[in-house]
Scaffold this motif. Structure first.
Motif, PDB file in Angstrom:
ATOM      1  N   MET A   1       0.844  -1.200   0.000  1.00 14.89           N
ATOM      2  CA  MET A   1       0.000   0.000   0.000  1.00 14.89           C
ATOM      3  C   MET A   1       0.875   1.243   0.000  1.00 14.89           C
ATOM      4  O   MET A   1       1.858   1.319   0.745  1.00 14.89           O
ATOM      5  CB  MET A   1      -0.914   0.004   1.235  1.00 14.89           C
ATOM      6  CG  MET A   1      -1.766   1.256   1.356  1.00 14.89           C
ATOM      7  SD  MET A   1      -2.795   1.254   2.840  1.00 14.89           S
ATOM      8  CE  MET A   1      -3.558   2.865   2.670  1.00 14.89           C
ATOM      9  N   ASN A   2       0.507   2.208  -0.818  1.00 13.41           N
ATOM     10  CA  ASN A   2       1.247   3.464  -0.918  1.00 13.41           C
ATOM     11  C   ASN A   2       0.370   4.603  -0.393  1.00 13.41           C
ATOM     12  O   ASN A   2      -0.767   4.777  -0.832  1.00 13.41           O
ATOM     13  CB  ASN A   2       1.634   3.715  -2.381  1.00 13.41           C
ATOM     14  CG  ASN A   2       2.414   4.992  -2.567  1.00 13.41           C
ATOM     15  OD1 ASN A   2       1.835   6.065  -2.631  1.00 13.41           O
ATOM     16  ND2 ASN A   2       3.725   4.873  -2.658  1.00 13.41           N
ATOM     17  N   ALA A   3       0.923   5.373   0.558  1.00 12.23           N
ATOM     18  CA  ALA A   3       0.134   6.425   1.200  1.00 12.23           C
ATOM     19  C   ALA A   3      -0.332   7.477   0.201  1.00 12.23           C
ATOM     20  O   ALA A   3      -1.501   7.911   0.229  1.00 12.23           O
ATOM     21  CB  ALA A   3       0.949   7.074   2.310  1.00 12.23           C
ATOM     22  N   ALA A   4       0.567   7.906  -0.682  1.00 14.12           N
ATOM     23  CA  ALA A   4       0.214   8.944  -1.649  1.00 14.12           C
ATOM     24  C   ALA A   4      -0.875   8.457  -2.602  1.00 14.12           C
ATOM     25  O   ALA A   4      -1.808   9.203  -2.938  1.00 14.12           O
ATOM     26  CB  ALA A   4       1.456   9.367  -2.426  1.00 14.12           C
ATOM     27  N   ASP A   5      -0.766   7.200  -3.045  1.00 14.20           N
ATOM     28  CA  ASP A   5      -1.777   6.645  -3.942  1.00 14.20           C
ATOM     29  C   ASP A   5      -3.130   6.548  -3.244  1.00 14.20           C
ATOM     30  O   ASP A   5      -4.179   6.786  -3.867  1.00 14.20           O
ATOM     31  CB  ASP A   5      -1.345   5.259  -4.433  1.00 14.20           C
ATOM     32  CG  ASP A   5      -0.184   5.323  -5.409  1.00 14.20           C
ATOM     33  OD1 ASP A   5       0.114   6.422  -5.915  1.00 14.20           O
ATOM     34  OD2 ASP A   5       0.435   4.271  -5.656  1.00 14.20           O
ATOM     35  N   PHE A   6      -3.105   6.191  -1.958  1.00 13.64           N
ATOM     36  CA  PHE A   6      -4.357   6.108  -1.208  1.00 13.64           C
ATOM     37  C   PHE A   6      -5.032   7.476  -1.150  1.00 13.64           C
ATOM     38  O   PHE A   6      -6.235   7.600  -1.406  1.00 13.64           O
ATOM     39  CB  PHE A   6      -4.099   5.588   0.213  1.00 13.64           C
ATOM     40  CG  PHE A   6      -5.353   5.472   1.033  1.00 13.64           C
ATOM     41  CD1 PHE A   6      -6.116   4.315   0.984  1.00 13.64           C
ATOM     42  CD2 PHE A   6      -5.781   6.519   1.846  1.00 13.64           C
ATOM     43  CE1 PHE A   6      -7.302   4.209   1.725  1.00 13.64           C
ATOM     44  CE2 PHE A   6      -6.948   6.424   2.587  1.00 13.64           C
ATOM     45  CZ  PHE A   6      -7.705   5.255   2.531  1.00 13.64           C
ATOM     46  N   LEU A   7      -4.274   8.493  -0.811  1.00 10.69           N
ATOM     47  CA  LEU A   7      -4.832   9.846  -0.728  1.00 10.69           C
ATOM     48  C   LEU A   7      -5.356  10.309  -2.085  1.00 10.69           C
ATOM     49  O   LEU A   7      -6.440  10.918  -2.170  1.00 10.69           O
ATOM     50  CB  LEU A   7      -3.788  10.828  -0.217  1.00 10.69           C
ATOM     51  CG  LEU A   7      -3.380  10.691   1.251  1.00 10.69           C
ATOM     52  CD1 LEU A   7      -2.274  11.681   1.584  1.00 10.69           C
ATOM     53  CD2 LEU A   7      -4.576  10.917   2.167  1.00 10.69           C
ATOM     54  N   ASP A   8      -4.606  10.014  -3.131  1.00  9.63           N
ATOM     55  CA  ASP A   8      -5.052  10.401  -4.471  1.00  9.63           C
ATOM     56  C   ASP A   8      -6.378   9.723  -4.815  1.00  9.63           C
ATOM     57  O   ASP A   8      -7.268  10.343  -5.413  1.00  9.63           O
ATOM     58  CB  ASP A   8      -3.997  10.021  -5.517  1.00  9.63           C
ATOM     59  CG  ASP A   8      -2.787  10.941  -5.486  1.00  9.63           C
ATOM     60  OD1 ASP A   8      -2.871  12.018  -4.869  1.00  9.63           O
ATOM     61  OD2 ASP A   8      -1.748  10.560  -6.079  1.00  9.63           O
ATOM     62  N   GLY A   9      -6.496   8.446  -4.430  1.00 15.21           N
ATOM     63  CA  GLY A   9      -7.723   7.716  -4.712  1.00 15.21           C
ATOM     64  C   GLY A   9      -8.930   8.288  -3.983  1.00 15.21           C
ATOM     65  O   GLY A   9     -10.017   8.401  -4.549  1.00 15.21           O
ATOM     66  N   VAL A  10      -8.733   8.672  -2.727  1.00 15.55           N
ATOM     67  CA  VAL A  10      -9.824   9.258  -1.950  1.00 15.55           C
ATOM     68  C   VAL A  10     -10.207  10.622  -2.514  1.00 15.55           C
ATOM     69  O   VAL A  10     -11.392  10.929  -2.700  1.00 15.55           O
ATOM     70  CB  VAL A  10      -9.432   9.377  -0.469  1.00 15.55           C
ATOM     71  CG1 VAL A  10     -10.469  10.179   0.311  1.00 15.55           C
ATOM     72  CG2 VAL A  10      -9.259   7.993   0.152  1.00 15.55           C
ATOM     73  N   ARG A  11      -9.195  11.432  -2.797  1.00 13.68           N
ATOM     74  CA  ARG A  11      -9.480  12.774  -3.327  1.00 13.68           C
ATOM     75  C   ARG A  11     -10.187  12.693  -4.679  1.00 13.68           C
ATOM     76  O   ARG A  11     -11.095  13.475  -4.971  1.00 13.68           O
ATOM     77  CB  ARG A  11      -8.181  13.565  -3.461  1.00 13.68           C
ATOM     78  CG  ARG A  11      -7.599  14.037  -2.127  1.00 13.68           C
ATOM     79  CD  ARG A  11      -6.421  14.955  -2.365  1.00 13.68           C
ATOM     80  NE  ARG A  11      -5.921  15.577  -1.147  1.00 13.68           N
ATOM     81  CZ  ARG A  11      -4.752  15.298  -0.577  1.00 13.68           C
ATOM     82  NH1 ARG A  11      -3.943  14.401  -1.129  1.00 13.68           N
ATOM     83  NH2 ARG A  11      -4.385  15.912   0.533  1.00 13.68           N
ATOM     84  N   GLN A  12      -9.772  11.748  -5.506  1.00 15.59           N
ATOM     85  CA  GLN A  12     -10.395  11.608  -6.820  1.00 15.59           C
ATOM     86  C   GLN A  12     -11.837  11.132  -6.686  1.00 15.59           C
ATOM     87  O   GLN A  12     -12.736  11.629  -7.379  1.00 15.59           O
ATOM     88  CB  GLN A  12      -9.595  10.631  -7.684  1.00 15.59           C
ATOM     89  CG  GLN A  12     -10.135  10.470  -9.095  1.00 15.59           C
ATOM     90  CD  GLN A  12      -9.239   9.609  -9.966  1.00 15.59           C
ATOM     91  OE1 GLN A  12      -8.173   9.164  -9.542  1.00 15.59           O
ATOM     92  NE2 GLN A  12      -9.667   9.362 -11.187  1.00 15.59           N
ATOM     93  N   ALA A  13     -12.063  10.177  -5.776  1.00 19.44           N
ATOM     94  CA  ALA A  13     -13.407   9.636  -5.591  1.00 19.44           C
ATOM     95  C   ALA A  13     -14.380  10.693  -5.089  1.00 19.44           C
ATOM     96  O   ALA A  13     -15.570  10.663  -5.411  1.00 19.44           O
ATOM     97  CB  ALA A  13     -13.366   8.454  -4.622  1.00 19.44           C
ATOM     98  N   GLN A  14     -13.871  11.651  -4.304  1.00 19.15           N
ATOM     99  CA  GLN A  14     -14.730  12.668  -3.692  1.00 19.15           C
ATOM    100  C   GLN A  14     -14.351  14.079  -4.155  1.00 19.15           C
ATOM    101  O   GLN A  14     -14.532  15.050  -3.427  1.00 19.15           O
ATOM    102  CB  GLN A  14     -14.627  12.577  -2.168  1.00 19.15           C
ATOM    103  CG  GLN A  14     -15.161  11.282  -1.577  1.00 19.15           C
ATOM    104  CD  GLN A  14     -16.662  11.132  -1.800  1.00 19.15           C
ATOM    105  OE1 GLN A  14     -17.092  10.502  -2.746  1.00 19.15           O
ATOM    106  NE2 GLN A  14     -17.449  11.727  -0.928  1.00 19.15           N
TER     107      GLN A  14
END
Length: 208
Positions: free
Chosen positions: A1-14
């Motif tokens: 799991m990559n922290a930056a990718d996780f944040l990008d995914g959440v920001r993109q989803a919302q």
């Protein structure tokens, strides 16, 4: 799991929801249309009061380890910011917890709670930006500066919580739970924003 990718995914989803939660209509909803200095201060104080209480409970429930340390530091930081905001006026009588706080209080697992910190911080950093703009417009530069410091403190939680999430997610299932919790935290805030504006007779969607 990559922290930056996780944040990008959440920001993109919302993306849309976060954008609208960072608009002037969001502050209007939080104050239920009463856009004066004391009401804005009280609305922001409510946000921090109930978040501090929630994160404090999580600290007691999970002592030690990366998540326990995060909750402890988050509760302390949010408590400090509550004190900062509340000190701007004499008495703060908090309202009932908002739907986003009620959602956070229902999270059970460690990955969900860490992700809940992320979702909450992403929402609040957007809302605080509107408070900064409000006090600039009110020719209250000192209060605006105070809120900039508060916003910076909240923004720091996003990366700290994302780094912690990497440590507490042991499987793809954990990561999926975390993503859902972060997204649903933001969605709970957005649904409250949307419903409140409709009750006030305001179109929640921007007019193009």
């Amino acid at each position: 799991m990559n922290a930056a990718d996780f944040l990008d995914g959440v920001r993109q989803a919302q993306q849309t929801e976060l954008s609208r939660l960072g608009s002037s209509k969001s502050l209007y909803a939080d104050t239920e249309g009463e856009m004066d200095e004391d009401t804005v201060l009280a609305a922001v104080a409510d946000v921090f009061y109930h978040a501090h209480a929630t994160f404090d409970i999580w600290t007691d429930a999970e002592v030690g380890g990366p998540a326990g340390d995060l909750f402890y530091e988050t509760a302390g930081l949010i408590g400090e910011q509550y004190g900062t905001v509340a000190s701007e006026f004499e008495d703060h009588d908090p309202d009932a917890p908002s739907p986003v706080i009620e959602y956070l209080q229902g999270l059970d697992t460690t990955p969900e709670r860490v992700a809940g910190v992320i979702g909450w911080a992403l929402v609040v950093e957007n809302k605080i930006s509107q408070a900064v703009g409000f006090f600039v417009g009110q020719a209250s530069p000192q209060t605006a500066s105070t809120f900039r410091d508060v916003r910076d403190a909240v923004e720091s939680l996003v990366d700290d919580a994302a780094d912690t999430l990497v440590d507490v997610c042991d499987s793809d299932a954990d990561e999926d739970l975390a993503h859902e919790a972060a997204v649903d935290t933001i969605q709970a805030a957005y649904d409250d924003y949307f419903d409140t504006l409709e009750e006030l007779g305001v179109n929640p969607k921007p007019v193009c």
